[in-house]
Motif scaffolding. Structure first.
Motif, PDB file in Angstrom:
ATOM      1  N   LEU A  62       0.682  -1.201  -0.133  1.00 38.82           N
ATOM      2  CA  LEU A  62       0.075  -0.130  -0.108  1.00 38.82           C
ATOM      3  C   LEU A  62       0.751   1.211   0.010  1.00 38.82           C
ATOM      4  O   LEU A  62       2.001   1.234   0.166  1.00 38.82           O
ATOM      5  N   GLY A  64       0.286   5.829   0.125  1.00 39.54           N
ATOM      6  CA  GLY A  64      -0.812   7.144   0.137  1.00 39.54           C
ATOM      7  C   GLY A  64       0.122   8.219   0.545  1.00 39.54           C
ATOM      8  O   GLY A  64       1.282   8.483   0.507  1.00 39.54           O
ATOM      9  N   ALA A  81      -5.184   9.899   1.882  1.00 33.98           N
ATOM     10  CA  ALA A  81      -5.857   9.814   0.792  1.00 33.98           C
ATOM     11  C   ALA A  81      -4.715   9.567  -0.325  1.00 33.98           C
ATOM     12  O   ALA A  81      -3.507   9.081   0.092  1.00 33.98           O
ATOM     13  N   GLY A  82      -5.119   9.517  -1.789  1.00 36.41           N
ATOM     14  CA  GLY A  82      -4.093   9.237  -2.563  1.00 36.41           C
ATOM     15  C   GLY A  82      -3.836  10.607  -3.368  1.00 36.41           C
ATOM     16  O   GLY A  82      -3.280  11.560  -2.579  1.00 36.41           O
ATOM     17  N   ASP A  83      -4.183  10.716  -4.536  1.00 30.66           N
ATOM     18  CA  ASP A  83      -3.570  11.785  -5.596  1.00 30.66           C
ATOM     19  C   ASP A  83      -4.499  13.107  -4.985  1.00 30.66           C
ATOM     20  O   ASP A  83      -3.764  14.192  -5.314  1.00 30.66           O
ATOM     21  N   SER A 124      -0.496   6.940  -5.313  1.00 30.46           N
ATOM     22  CA  SER A 124      -1.798   7.005  -5.647  1.00 30.46           C
ATOM     23  C   SER A 124      -2.681   5.967  -5.379  1.00 30.46           C
ATOM     24  O   SER A 124      -3.840   5.874  -5.697  1.00 30.46           O
ATOM     25  N   ARG A 125      -2.157   4.731  -4.899  1.00 33.57           N
ATOM     26  CA  ARG A 125      -3.066   3.427  -4.679  1.00 33.57           C
ATOM     27  C   ARG A 125      -4.012   3.718  -3.556  1.00 33.57           C
ATOM     28  O   ARG A 125      -5.039   2.961  -3.513  1.00 33.57           O
ATOM     29  N   PHE A 126      -3.846   4.851  -2.658  1.00 33.64           N
ATOM     30  CA  PHE A 126      -4.984   4.997  -1.652  1.00 33.64           C
ATOM     31  C   PHE A 126      -6.116   5.390  -2.262  1.00 33.64           C
ATOM     32  O   PHE A 126      -6.366   6.291  -2.910  1.00 33.64           O
ATOM     33  N   ASP A 127      -7.181   4.380  -1.903  1.00 32.10           N
ATOM     34  CA  ASP A 127      -8.500   4.626  -2.733  1.00 32.10           C
ATOM     35  C   ASP A 127      -9.337   5.528  -1.660  1.00 32.10           C
ATOM     36  O   ASP A 127      -9.529   5.129  -0.532  1.00 32.10           O
ATOM     37  N   GLY A 128      -9.743   6.476  -2.280  1.00 22.05           N
ATOM     38  CA  GLY A 128     -10.630   7.518  -1.677  1.00 22.05           C
ATOM     39  C   GLY A 128      -9.785   8.626  -0.579  1.00 22.05           C
ATOM     40  O   GLY A 128      -8.719   8.769  -0.565  1.00 22.05           O
ATOM     41  N   PRO A 140     -13.716   5.880   6.439  1.00 25.01           N
ATOM     42  CA  PRO A 140     -14.117   6.327   5.158  1.00 25.01           C
ATOM     43  C   PRO A 140     -14.677   7.823   5.247  1.00 25.01           C
ATOM     44  O   PRO A 140     -15.696   7.927   5.958  1.00 25.01           O
ATOM     45  N   ASP A 142     -17.089  10.045   3.149  1.00 21.27           N
ATOM     46  CA  ASP A 142     -18.089   9.979   1.957  1.00 21.27           C
ATOM     47  C   ASP A 142     -18.532  11.340   1.710  1.00 21.27           C
ATOM     48  O   ASP A 142     -19.275  11.804   2.518  1.00 21.27           O
TER      49      ASP A 142
END
Length: 149
Positions: A62, A64, A81-83, A124-128, A140, A142
């Motif tokens: 992982l 991020g 987060a990612g990007d 960049s792999r961190f989702d959300g 998360p 949302d």
């Protein structure tokens, strides 16, 4: 004029030292929160502007970016987060001034050019986007249910 220049150089040195102290303290906070003997944490870059920082990290497969805030000398990890954390507009939504958000974004991009493209890709792999609790757990975020803090 000479005293003015000496004063300006001294002030710049103090600000630079504060940023360096801040980046090391922010890095320590990440290690204290996430480093584990079975899964080592690597913090590849930390950029600081005022009382906020963005750090690139990887752990196992992982990776991020973390957004940290400072109160006094104490850093806390607000979210991962990612990007999104490369973008100055996202940083502004997190409460960072426009000038500091742009500076963080530019400095992070410059730091990442010094790293291997394979390493940068992992950030960049961190989702959300996830809020980070004091114990290191993630919640998360949302945008339809919870506003970005």
């Amino acid at each position: 004029m000479r005293l003015f220049l000496i004063g300006m150089i001294s002030a710049a040195a103090c600000l630079s030292a504060r940023a360096d102290e801040g980046s090391e303290a922010a890095r320590r906070q990440l290690f204290e929160t996430f480093d584990k003997p079975e899964t080592r944490l690597f913090v590849d870059a930390v950029v600081v502007e005022g009382d906020v920082a963005v750090a690139d990290w990887r752990q196992g497969e992982l990776g991020g970016r973390a957004f940290l805030t400072r109160k006094g000398d104490a850093w806390s990890i607000s979210l991962c987060a990612g990007d999104a954390l490369k973008d100055s507009a996202t940083l502004e939504k997190l409460g960072v001034s426009k000038a500091n958000a742009e500076a963080l974004s530019k400095r992070l991009a410059a730091e990442e050019t010094r790293l291997s493209p394979d390493v940068v890709e992992r950030f960049s792999r961190f989702d959300g986007m996830a809020a980070v609790e004091a114990d290191g757990s993630h919640s998360p975020l949302d945008p339809h249910h919870k506003p970005i803090p």
